[in-house]
Design a protein around this motif. Structure first.
Motif, short mmCIF file in Angstrom:
data_model
loop_
_atom_site.label_atom_id
_atom_site.label_comp_id
_atom_site.label_asym_id
_atom_site.label_seq_id
_atom_site.Cartn_x
_atom_site.Cartn_y
_atom_site.Cartn_z
N ARG A 152 0.83 -1.21 0.00
CA ARG A 152 0.00 0.00 0.00
C ARG A 152 0.86 1.26 0.00
NH1 ARG A 152 -4.96 -0.93 4.32
NH2 ARG A 152 -5.90 -2.75 3.32
N ILE A 153 1.81 1.32 0.91
CA ILE A 153 2.61 2.55 1.05
C ILE A 153 3.45 2.80 -0.20
CG2 ILE A 153 4.45 3.64 2.37
CD1 ILE A 153 3.44 2.22 4.83
N SER A 154 4.10 1.77 -0.71
CA SER A 154 4.99 1.96 -1.86
C SER A 154 4.21 2.34 -3.12
CB SER A 154 5.80 0.68 -2.10
OG SER A 154 4.96 -0.43 -2.34
N THR A 155 3.08 1.70 -3.37
CA THR A 155 2.30 2.03 -4.56
C THR A 155 1.67 3.42 -4.48
OG1 THR A 155 0.42 0.83 -3.58
CG2 THR A 155 1.80 -0.36 -5.17
N ILE A 156 1.20 3.79 -3.29
CA ILE A 156 0.63 5.13 -3.12
C ILE A 156 1.70 6.20 -3.31
CG2 ILE A 156 -0.35 6.71 -1.42
CD1 ILE A 156 -2.01 4.42 -0.35
N LEU A 157 2.89 5.94 -2.76
CA LEU A 157 4.00 6.89 -2.90
C LEU A 157 4.36 7.09 -4.37
CD1 LEU A 157 6.16 8.60 -1.41
CD2 LEU A 157 7.61 6.57 -1.41
N PHE A 158 4.45 6.00 -5.11
CA PHE A 158 4.80 6.11 -6.52
C PHE A 158 3.69 6.79 -7.31
CE2 PHE A 158 4.95 4.63 -10.89
CZ PHE A 158 6.30 4.75 -11.20
N THR A 159 2.43 6.43 -7.04
CA THR A 159 1.31 6.99 -7.80
C THR A 159 1.18 8.49 -7.58
OG1 THR A 159 0.13 4.87 -7.63
CG2 THR A 159 -1.16 6.80 -8.24
N VAL A 160 1.27 8.92 -6.34
CA VAL A 160 1.08 10.34 -6.02
C VAL A 160 2.19 11.18 -6.65
CG1 VAL A 160 1.07 12.03 -4.16
CG2 VAL A 160 -0.24 9.92 -3.92
N ILE A 161 3.44 10.74 -6.49
CA ILE A 161 4.56 11.56 -6.98
C ILE A 161 4.68 11.49 -8.49
CG2 ILE A 161 7.07 11.84 -6.88
CD1 ILE A 161 7.03 10.90 -4.04
N TYR A 162 4.63 10.28 -9.06
CA TYR A 162 4.93 10.18 -10.49
C TYR A 162 3.77 10.64 -11.36
CZ TYR A 162 6.88 8.54 -14.83
OH TYR A 162 7.38 8.50 -16.11
N SER A 163 2.53 10.49 -10.91
CA SER A 163 1.42 10.98 -11.71
C SER A 163 1.47 12.50 -11.85
CB SER A 163 0.09 10.54 -11.09
OG SER A 163 -0.03 11.05 -9.77
N THR A 164 1.76 13.20 -10.77
CA THR A 164 1.91 14.65 -10.86
C THR A 164 3.15 15.03 -11.66
OG1 THR A 164 3.04 14.59 -8.71
CG2 THR A 164 0.70 15.08 -8.69
N THR A 165 4.23 14.25 -11.52
CA THR A 165 5.44 14.53 -12.29
C THR A 165 5.19 14.38 -13.79
OG1 THR A 165 6.82 13.77 -10.46
CG2 THR A 165 7.84 13.87 -12.63
N LEU A 166 4.48 13.32 -14.18
CA LEU A 166 4.16 13.10 -15.59
C LEU A 166 3.24 14.20 -16.12
CD1 LEU A 166 4.56 11.15 -17.97
CD2 LEU A 166 2.53 9.91 -17.18
N TYR A 167 2.35 14.67 -15.28
CA TYR A 167 1.45 15.76 -15.71
C TYR A 167 2.24 17.05 -15.94
CZ TYR A 167 -2.35 19.17 -15.47
OH TYR A 167 -3.22 20.19 -15.75
N LEU A 168 3.15 17.38 -15.03
CA LEU A 168 3.98 18.57 -15.22
C LEU A 168 4.96 18.41 -16.37
CD1 LEU A 168 4.77 19.41 -11.48
CD2 LEU A 168 3.12 20.54 -12.96
N LEU A 169 5.36 17.17 -16.63
CA LEU A 169 6.33 16.91 -17.70
C LEU A 169 5.73 17.16 -19.07
CD1 LEU A 169 9.25 15.73 -18.19
CD2 LEU A 169 8.12 13.53 -18.49
#
Length: 308
Positions: A152-169
């Motif tokens: 739970r923790i690892s997937t949530i951490l990746f989803t929250v950070i990388y989804s916003t990063t991909l959006y800004l990218l």
């Protein structure tokens, strides 16, 4: 060291223009909110699927390897370390778990004979393959709870950070503010200053590179002076960094004042009177396709990804 190029988060990729760049910023924003909210009350299979979808979107968009390797590589390493540490940590339940059935199976024989004599229903057979402790070797112990919590923790951490990063990218700052302003139009009926909010957001996004540039210049100025930190000691080093922090604040306030002066010189009075349409937001065929795919996304989430 170039913070403006080496910082792995918050960068906008101008070239090449991928199909993610061509999507309407409002559609991408709704997809982003879907990724950030769909993992709530979801099972681990759905959360792992979100991570896989983000990686597939990155590869399918043909983003250069030098970019996604920098953006994604350190984040995957971080999430793996979080998963590994959480899995081996104690589960927080101070209970000594014991098997539900006795080690000697003959101890159940009198009970079963009594049940037959009194015509009571037979006992339900429990699966002997179930083990709460999945791995136990020396001090390393992995239980079902810690494995579930680590996932739970690892997937949530990746989803929250990388989804916003991909959006800004893949979305320019002006497109972000234009899309948010378009989505916030119904709030005008409640007399909420939508234009002022989006202007503040635009200036904030434009101010981030200036902050990084000032930090970079101060770090370079310290490195060129070849300060002997061992001779300064803890107290002397703390004083130096306090001076650097004070200088950074002064430079940022000076940049903000210069930006405000530039707007006043150009006759800026209020956002409503000086509107500049940067982008013409119109939904195209691939935008409608993305919306249809989003409907399928939420349908699968509701019927398959719900936590039991």
């Amino acid at each position: 060291m170039d913070l403006l190029r080496s910082l792995p988060l918050g960068l906008y990729l101008e070239q090449p223009q991928t199909w993610l760049h061509k999507l309407d910023p409002r559609v991408k924003f709704i997809w982003l909110m879907s990724f950030l909210t769909s993992y709530s009350f979801a099972n681990n299979q759905w959360r792992i699927l979100l991570v896989a979808l983000l990686i597939i979107f990155t590869l399918a968009a043909r983003i250069p390897r030098r970019v996604w390797q920098q953006q994604m590589g350190w984040l995957l390493t971080l999430t793996f370390l979080v998963f590994a540490l959480t899995a081996v940590f104690p589960d927080g339940l101070g209970i000594n778990y014991q098997p539900r059935l006795p080690a000697n199976s003959q101890a159940l024989a009198p009970l079963s004979n009594t049940a037959k004599a009194t015509n009571e229903p037979k006992q339900v057979k429990t699966s002997k393959d179930y083990n709460y402790i999945l791995f136990h070797q020396g001090p390393v112990k992995i239980s079902r709870r810690t494995l579930d919590l680590g996932t739970r923790i690892s997937t949530i951490l990746f989803t929250v950070i990388y989804s916003t990063t991909l959006y800004l990218l893949t979305t320019a700052p002006e497109e972000i503010t234009a899309g948010i302003e378009s989505l916030m139009q119904p709030l005008r009926r409640l007399k909420i200053p939508v234009t002022e909010i989006t202007l503040t957001l635009t200036l904030s996004l434009r101010f981030i590179p200036l902050v990084l540039e000032e930090i970079q210049n101060l770090i370079r100025s310290i490195m060129t002076r070849a300060i002997n930190w061992k001779k300064l000691g803890l107290k002397g080093g703390f004083k130096v960094w306090m001076i650097v922090a004070e200088r950074l604040l002064e430079n940022l306030l000076l940049r903000a004042e210069q930006m405000a002066s530039a707007m006043m010189v150009r006759g800026f009075t209020s956002p409503n009177e000086h509107r500049v349409p940067w982008h013409d937001l119109r939904l195209k065929s691939w935008d409608w396709l993305a919306i249809a795919t989003l409907t399928i996304f939420w349908g699968i989430r509701i019927f398959v990804g719900q936590q039991i």
